[in-house]
Design a protein around this motif. Structure first.
Motif, PDB file in Angstrom:
ATOM      1  N   THR A 140       0.866  -1.172  -0.213  1.00 51.50           N
ATOM      2  CA  THR A 140       0.145   0.113   0.146  1.00 51.50           C
ATOM      3  C   THR A 140       0.898   1.131   0.018  1.00 51.50           C
ATOM      4  N   LEU A 141       1.887   1.327   0.849  1.00 45.19           N
ATOM      5  CA  LEU A 141       2.795   2.465   0.698  1.00 45.19           C
ATOM      6  C   LEU A 141       3.489   2.480  -0.335  1.00 45.19           C
ATOM      7  N   GLU A 142       3.994   1.422  -1.023  1.00 46.81           N
ATOM      8  CA  GLU A 142       4.874   1.588  -2.250  1.00 46.81           C
ATOM      9  C   GLU A 142       3.883   2.161  -3.402  1.00 46.81           C
ATOM     10  N   LYS A 143       2.439   1.674  -3.313  1.00 47.19           N
ATOM     11  CA  LYS A 143       1.595   2.297  -4.384  1.00 47.19           C
ATOM     12  C   LYS A 143       1.369   3.695  -4.300  1.00 47.19           C
ATOM     13  N   SER A 144       1.300   4.036  -3.049  1.00 48.72           N
ATOM     14  CA  SER A 144       1.341   5.536  -2.853  1.00 48.72           C
ATOM     15  C   SER A 144       2.372   6.448  -3.081  1.00 48.72           C
ATOM     16  N   LEU A 145       3.687   6.182  -2.736  1.00 50.77           N
ATOM     17  CA  LEU A 145       4.876   6.780  -2.791  1.00 50.77           C
ATOM     18  C   LEU A 145       5.529   6.818  -4.231  1.00 50.77           C
ATOM     19  N   ARG A 146       5.351   5.642  -5.213  1.00 56.66           N
ATOM     20  CA  ARG A 146       5.964   5.922  -6.428  1.00 56.66           C
ATOM     21  C   ARG A 146       5.312   7.006  -7.329  1.00 56.66           C
ATOM     22  N   ILE A 169      10.020  13.907  -0.357  1.00 52.65           N
ATOM     23  CA  ILE A 169       8.826  12.981  -0.553  1.00 52.65           C
ATOM     24  C   ILE A 169       8.254  12.668   0.736  1.00 52.65           C
ATOM     25  N   MET A 170       9.259  12.475   1.702  1.00 51.60           N
ATOM     26  CA  MET A 170       8.450  11.977   2.927  1.00 51.60           C
ATOM     27  C   MET A 170       7.890  13.034   3.532  1.00 51.60           C
ATOM     28  N   THR A 171       8.284  14.439   3.260  1.00 51.27           N
ATOM     29  CA  THR A 171       7.313  15.265   3.825  1.00 51.27           C
ATOM     30  C   THR A 171       6.130  15.615   3.051  1.00 51.27           C
ATOM     31  N   VAL A 172       6.102  15.416   1.846  1.00 49.85           N
ATOM     32  CA  VAL A 172       4.874  15.501   1.225  1.00 49.85           C
ATOM     33  C   VAL A 172       3.875  14.359   1.382  1.00 49.85           C
ATOM     34  N   GLU A 174       3.851  12.754   4.527  1.00 45.70           N
ATOM     35  CA  GLU A 174       3.109  13.046   5.707  1.00 45.70           C
ATOM     36  C   GLU A 174       2.059  14.051   5.512  1.00 45.70           C
ATOM     37  N   THR A 175       2.463  14.901   5.014  1.00 52.26           N
ATOM     38  CA  THR A 175       1.620  16.087   4.852  1.00 52.26           C
ATOM     39  C   THR A 175       0.200  15.816   4.357  1.00 52.26           C
ATOM     40  N   SER A 176       0.335  14.723   3.249  1.00 52.22           N
ATOM     41  CA  SER A 176      -0.891  14.364   2.557  1.00 52.22           C
ATOM     42  C   SER A 176      -1.757  13.275   3.189  1.00 52.22           C
ATOM     43  N   ASN A 177      -1.104  12.949   4.530  1.00 53.78           N
ATOM     44  CA  ASN A 177      -1.700  11.969   5.257  1.00 53.78           C
ATOM     45  C   ASN A 177      -1.570  10.352   4.420  1.00 53.78           C
ATOM     46  N   VAL A 313      -2.391  18.904 -13.705  1.00 58.09           N
ATOM     47  CA  VAL A 313      -3.466  18.304 -13.167  1.00 58.09           C
ATOM     48  C   VAL A 313      -4.797  18.838 -13.176  1.00 58.09           C
ATOM     49  N   GLY A 314      -5.625  18.052 -13.638  1.00 61.06           N
ATOM     50  CA  GLY A 314      -6.972  18.266 -13.790  1.00 61.06           C
ATOM     51  C   GLY A 314      -7.910  18.230 -12.523  1.00 61.06           C
ATOM     52  N   ASP A 315      -9.113  18.045 -12.743  1.00 62.51           N
ATOM     53  CA  ASP A 315     -10.008  18.358 -11.789  1.00 62.51           C
ATOM     54  C   ASP A 315      -9.698  17.204 -10.661  1.00 62.51           C
ATOM     55  N   ARG A 316      -9.344  15.840 -10.943  1.00 60.55           N
ATOM     56  CA  ARG A 316      -9.145  14.977  -9.911  1.00 60.55           C
ATOM     57  C   ARG A 316      -7.425  14.988  -9.494  1.00 60.55           C
ATOM     58  N   LYS A 317      -7.254  16.096  -8.672  1.00 65.43           N
ATOM     59  CA  LYS A 317      -6.046  16.150  -8.178  1.00 65.43           C
ATOM     60  C   LYS A 317      -5.784  15.215  -6.954  1.00 65.43           C
ATOM     61  N   PRO A 318      -4.576  14.523  -6.946  1.00 64.15           N
ATOM     62  CA  PRO A 318      -4.144  13.705  -6.057  1.00 64.15           C
ATOM     63  C   PRO A 318      -3.905  14.362  -4.704  1.00 64.15           C
ATOM     64  N   ARG A 319      -4.330  13.973  -3.716  1.00 66.36           N
ATOM     65  CA  ARG A 319      -4.320  14.720  -2.474  1.00 66.36           C
ATOM     66  C   ARG A 319      -2.877  15.138  -2.261  1.00 66.36           C
ATOM     67  N   TRP A 320      -1.816  14.603  -2.793  1.00 64.03           N
ATOM     68  CA  TRP A 320      -0.429  14.938  -2.510  1.00 64.03           C
ATOM     69  C   TRP A 320       0.181  15.958  -3.604  1.00 64.03           C
ATOM     70  N   TYR A 321      -0.661  16.248  -4.583  1.00 62.69           N
ATOM     71  CA  TYR A 321      -0.065  17.143  -5.640  1.00 62.69           C
ATOM     72  C   TYR A 321       0.315  18.535  -5.164  1.00 62.69           C
ATOM     73  N   GLN A 322      -0.488  19.306  -4.278  1.00 65.66           N
ATOM     74  CA  GLN A 322      -0.370  20.682  -3.988  1.00 65.66           C
ATOM     75  C   GLN A 322       0.951  20.721  -3.049  1.00 65.66           C
ATOM     76  N   PRO A 323       0.986  19.817  -1.938  1.00 73.38           N
ATOM     77  CA  PRO A 323       2.300  19.500  -1.249  1.00 73.38           C
ATOM     78  C   PRO A 323       3.598  19.331  -2.105  1.00 73.38           C
ATOM     79  N   LEU A 324       3.327  18.807  -3.066  1.00 76.98           N
ATOM     80  CA  LEU A 324       4.642  18.310  -3.743  1.00 76.98           C
ATOM     81  C   LEU A 324       4.931  19.593  -4.653  1.00 76.98           C
TER      82      LEU A 324
END
Length: 388
Positions: A140-146, A169-172, A174-177, A313-324
């Motif tokens: 699950t974590l791999e799928k989220s981080l890659r 990447i770690m900060t992003v 954690e920020t995006s939970n 990015v379109g309307d479906r922004k991943p929750r980590w996009y803005q922190p990144l």
């Protein structure tokens, strides 16, 4: 008075205090001719003291000192027996504990204690290294981080391509939970090592695809087609933009320079640093120059069927996009000391550095001659889209 030093002012203050403490002496007052009262002699006072019952000093009496040491060892042995009943030790550790208890020299006991602490520190460090070497995050974590890693390298505002990117990447994450991020310090260090390897793999794939576009007759020669191929690996919600065209043109220009494989990203960051030093407008001007040169060499994007978007990015922004997006512009380069020369006798030897590469690049760029996917690296596009 103000020109006096602190020490001089202190001396004057003490003189004034001494003068105030003495009684005033007047010329019209006759001095007393009687002698001062006599202080009782030392033997007279000493004779009034009672020394009966006082224990002799063990440091001046050899017999008493030995008795005290024997008593102290016996006391420590009893204490050691009580501790053994409460704390189970391995045979080797129990032998060392007995040695520590029965040691009479305070200095030796202190040295033994310090050595034990150092050995414990070494064991902890070795354990942490072993944990990092064999650490693998959950699926699950791999799928989220890659996807975060691959997106970071294509962000139009990324400052550098190496440096402390793993900590970003770690900060992003954690920020995006991001789920299942470790809290334990050793596991976090191990995850940072894993991230460095994944970042190296992602950079390898990015460089490899762009390098392939330079082969004669390659369908990715036009920068618009090439960028669309790169961005498609992130998922359907990501779009190629003109700003990303400029970044891809920069990387392709660095590839044309034929840097050594293990020095490529460091050399690219060197060039970026020069461009950043020219200020924001100078930076954009340099990127624009490289982009126009790329068009002349490899074709105009307008001649392709690809149309750049205004947003990455379109309307479906991943929750980590803005922190990144907010953090990749803060990447710091990790400076490594350069090689220097020093004379030893009549010989002059080079002190070799570690290649000038950031720690994250050491292992990754050595993989340029092999498939990084053999180490577990995968393309972002090979995985399912992250849950929103």
């Amino acid at each position: 008075m103000s020109s006096l030093t602190l020490q001089q002012r202190t001396a004057l203050r003490k003189q004034r205090q001494a003068a105030q403490a003495r009684p005033e002496e007047r010329n019209d007052t006759p001095r007393s001719s009687s002698p001062p009262p006599q202080t009782p002699s030392f033997p007279d006072r000493l004779s009034t003291l009672n020394f009966s019952g006082i224990t002799p000093n063990p440091f001046t009496n050899g017999t008493s000192s030995n008795a005290t040491n024997s008593s102290s060892i016996a006391t420590r042995r009893l204490m050691g027996e009580r501790i053994r009943k409460k704390v189970r030790l391995e045979p080797s550790s129990e032998a060392e504990f007995t040695q520590f208890i029965e040691t009479t020299s305070p200095e030796e006991r202190e040295a033994l204690l310090h050595a034990s602490v150092l050995r414990l520190t070494d064991l902890h460090a070795k354990s942490a290294q072993t944990t990092a070497a064999h650490y693998t995050p959950s699926k699950t974590l791999e799928k989220s981080l890659r996807p975060i890693i691959h997106a970071a390298l294509l962000m139009p505002n990324i400052k550098y391509y190496s440096g402390n990117l793993s900590s970003i990447i770690m900060t992003v994450a954690e920020t995006s939970n991001v789920k299942q991020m470790p809290n334990d310090d050793e596991e976090r260090d191990a995850l940072a090592s894993w991230l460095n390897k994944e970042i190296n793999n992602a950079r390898y794939q990015l460089k490899k695809t762009i390098a392939e576009s330079l082969t004669p007759g390659n369908e990715l020669k036009n920068i618009a087609v090439l960028t669309d191929r790169l961005i498609s690996k992130l998922g359907k919600q990501f779009n190629a933009t003109l700003s990303i065209y400029l970044r891809v043109a920069f990387i392709r220009a660095e590839i044309v320079k034929n840097h050594k494989a293990d020095k490529f990203w460091a050399a690219a960051d060197d060039e970026l640093e020069k461009m950043h030093n020219r200020g924001p407008q100078g930076f954009v001007d340099d990127l624009t120059t490289l982009y126009e040169e790329d068009i002349e060499a490899h074709g105009d994007p307008a001649d392709s069927k690809c149309t750049p978007s205004t947003e990455m990015v379109g309307d479906r922004k991943p929750r980590w996009y803005q922190p990144l997006h907010d953090n990749v512009s803060k990447i710091q380069r990790i400076k490594i000391r350069t090689a220097s020369k020093r004379k030893r006798g009549d010989e002059e030897e080079d002190e070799e550095d570690d290649g000038g590469e950031e720690p994250a690049d050491k292992s990754g760029e050595e993989q340029e001659n092999e498939d990084p996917n053999s180490n577990g690296g995968r393309q972002a596009g090979e995985e399912d889209e992250e849950d929103q």
